[in-house]
Design a protein around this motif. Structure first.
Motif, short mmCIF file in Angstrom:
data_model
loop_
_atom_site.label_atom_id
_atom_site.label_comp_id
_atom_site.label_asym_id
_atom_site.label_seq_id
_atom_site.Cartn_x
_atom_site.Cartn_y
_atom_site.Cartn_z
N ARG A 76 -16.19 -4.93 -1.98
CA ARG A 76 -15.03 -5.53 -2.64
C ARG A 76 -13.77 -5.11 -1.88
O ARG A 76 -13.67 -3.99 -1.37
CB ARG A 76 -14.93 -5.09 -4.10
CG ARG A 76 -16.14 -5.45 -4.94
CD ARG A 76 -15.97 -4.93 -6.35
NE ARG A 76 -15.04 -5.77 -7.11
CZ ARG A 76 -14.38 -5.35 -8.20
NH1 ARG A 76 -14.54 -4.10 -8.62
NH2 ARG A 76 -13.58 -6.16 -8.85
N ILE A 77 -12.81 -6.01 -1.82
CA ILE A 77 -11.52 -5.76 -1.19
C ILE A 77 -10.48 -5.63 -2.29
O ILE A 77 -10.36 -6.51 -3.16
CB ILE A 77 -11.14 -6.89 -0.22
CG1 ILE A 77 -12.15 -6.93 0.94
CG2 ILE A 77 -9.73 -6.69 0.31
CD1 ILE A 77 -11.93 -8.07 1.91
N VAL A 78 -9.73 -4.54 -2.27
CA VAL A 78 -8.75 -4.28 -3.32
C VAL A 78 -7.35 -4.23 -2.69
O VAL A 78 -7.18 -3.76 -1.56
CB VAL A 78 -9.07 -2.95 -4.04
CG1 VAL A 78 -9.01 -1.77 -3.09
CG2 VAL A 78 -8.13 -2.72 -5.21
N ALA A 79 -6.36 -4.73 -3.43
CA ALA A 79 -4.97 -4.65 -3.01
C ALA A 79 -4.23 -3.67 -3.91
O ALA A 79 -4.55 -3.55 -5.10
CB ALA A 79 -4.32 -6.02 -3.07
N LEU A 80 -3.25 -2.99 -3.34
CA LEU A 80 -2.43 -2.03 -4.08
C LEU A 80 -0.99 -2.51 -4.03
O LEU A 80 -0.42 -2.69 -2.95
CB LEU A 80 -2.56 -0.64 -3.44
CG LEU A 80 -1.83 0.51 -4.13
CD1 LEU A 80 -2.42 0.78 -5.51
CD2 LEU A 80 -1.91 1.77 -3.26
N CYS A 81 -0.39 -2.74 -5.20
CA CYS A 81 0.97 -3.26 -5.29
C CYS A 81 1.93 -2.18 -5.79
O CYS A 81 1.61 -1.44 -6.72
CB CYS A 81 1.02 -4.46 -6.23
SG CYS A 81 0.09 -5.90 -5.67
N ASP A 82 3.09 -2.13 -5.18
CA ASP A 82 4.13 -1.20 -5.58
C ASP A 82 4.96 -1.84 -6.69
O ASP A 82 5.81 -2.70 -6.44
CB ASP A 82 5.01 -0.87 -4.38
CG ASP A 82 6.07 0.18 -4.69
OD1 ASP A 82 6.13 0.63 -5.85
OD2 ASP A 82 6.82 0.55 -3.77
N GLY A 83 4.71 -1.42 -7.92
CA GLY A 83 5.41 -2.00 -9.06
C GLY A 83 6.88 -1.65 -9.12
O GLY A 83 7.62 -2.27 -9.89
N ALA A 84 7.33 -0.69 -8.32
CA ALA A 84 8.74 -0.32 -8.31
C ALA A 84 9.53 -1.12 -7.29
O ALA A 84 10.76 -1.04 -7.26
CB ALA A 84 8.88 1.18 -7.99
N ALA A 85 8.85 -1.89 -6.46
CA ALA A 85 9.53 -2.66 -5.42
C ALA A 85 10.15 -3.92 -6.01
O ALA A 85 9.77 -4.39 -7.09
CB ALA A 85 8.54 -3.03 -4.32
N ASP A 86 11.11 -4.46 -5.30
CA ASP A 86 11.74 -5.71 -5.72
C ASP A 86 11.91 -6.60 -4.48
O ASP A 86 12.74 -6.32 -3.63
CB ASP A 86 13.10 -5.45 -6.35
CG ASP A 86 13.76 -6.70 -6.89
OD1 ASP A 86 13.04 -7.69 -7.12
OD2 ASP A 86 14.99 -6.70 -7.06
#
Length: 319
Positions: free
Chosen positions: A104-114
């Motif tokens: 499986r390929i997972v992505a990590l998102c920075d929730g503090a970014a805009d």
């Protein structure tokens, strides 16, 4: 105290370079520009070589190494311009099923970014957010099914890294055992390691071209202006290397911020100077230089840009 790489670390670095050279060479890089989907076969092969499970304990099927070894591997990935959410795979191998084995390929998102950006949105099997901003969710790590996350198109400067802007997502249960601050630190450090690899590669590329390209009957590398450009590139690269390697040992947030800042400067500055050495040739599809510059621009804005790092370091000095 000996700061040289150990024999095992050198073998790990050389093995990663050999693997990537054999499986992601020039032809595959060109093909990836036209179709930037992660190669599932290569992803599983990387997993089989321990790329994602590098820091998992041996009892859990991992390799049992540390952050300094992960930095060496990611430096080689950056040197090869390997596409895909590699940082996410390394950091989430023990938390998301199937990631350590490459299934499986997972992505990590920075929730503090805009804005909140999502790498390779059409090819990820899982999505994890490191939250920030909203007080009730600050500092938490959440998993979401990709199909449940609303997104909008977002133009990427890097043709090897498709992006989408996250416009909405469901509230989900936090993932246990994951610390948001640690994920941010380590994501920044591994991104800096990729920048370091790119900076080193562009030094090599500029020097090689300066030796073979001739003008007025002499290699352009014999001209003082070109010598100065290449020397400056080497200084940037080695300064960043010392900072990134040291931050990998200490794991300190300020060390990592400084390392990311220097690695970003080295990757972007070296790619620009490499373009200068190549002249017009550097902007063509026959050369890889512009790909390094575009990837360096993108990474420089991920997991803490220059302004954030400078402010953090300035506050620490003022205390």
């Amino acid at each position: 105290m000996d700061f040289q790489l150990t024999e095992d670390q050198r073998a790990l670095r050389d093995g990663a370079r050999e693997l990537l050279a054999g499986r992601f060479g020039r032809d595959r890089l060109r093909a990836a520009v036209d179709a930037p989907a992660p190669d599932r076969g290569l992803w599983r092969e990387l997993a089989g070589a321990g790329f994602f499970a590098l820091r998992l304990p041996e009892a859990d099927g991992g390799v049992g190494l540390g952050l300094p070894e992960a930095v060496l591997v990611f430096e080689e990935a950056g040197r090869a311009l390997l596409p895909g959410p590699l940082v996410a795979g390394q950091l989430l191998a023990g938390a998301v099923d199937g990631v350590a084995t490459g299934e499986r390929i997972v992505a990590l998102c920075d929730g503090a970014a805009d804005p909140v950006l999502w790498e390779h949105p059409d090819h990820c099997d899982a999505l994890v957010f490191v939250d920030g901003g909203a007080p009730e969710r600050a500092g938490a790590v959440y998993g979401s099914a990709p199909a449940e996350v609303a997104r909008a198109p977002f133009a990427s400067v890097d043709p090897l890294t498709p992006l989408a802007r996250v416009t909405g997502r469901p509230r989900t249960t936090p993932l246990p055992g994951l610390d948001a601050s640690r994920l941010r630190r380590e994501a920044a450090l591994l991104t800096a390691a990729e920048q370091l690899g790119s900076a080193g590669r562009t030094v090599e590329t500029a020097v090689a071209y300066a030796r073979q390209r001739t003008q007025f009957g002499a290699p352009i590398g014999s001209f003082q202006a070109v010598k100065h450009l290449c020397a400056g590139m080497l200084v940037r690269s080695e300064l960043a290397r010392a900072a990134v390697y040291a931050a990998a040992v200490t794991g300190d947030a300020l060390d990592i911020a400084g390392a990311k800042l220097l690695a970003d400067e080295a990757a972007v500055g070296n790619a620009r100077d490499c373009l200068q050495v190549h002249g017009g040739m550097g902007f063509t599809w026959e050369a890889e230089v512009h790909l390094h510059l575009k990837r360096a621009w993108l990474r420089a804005e991920r997991w803490g840009g220059a302004r954030e790092a400078e402010e953090r370091l300035a506050r620490a000095l003022a205390e």
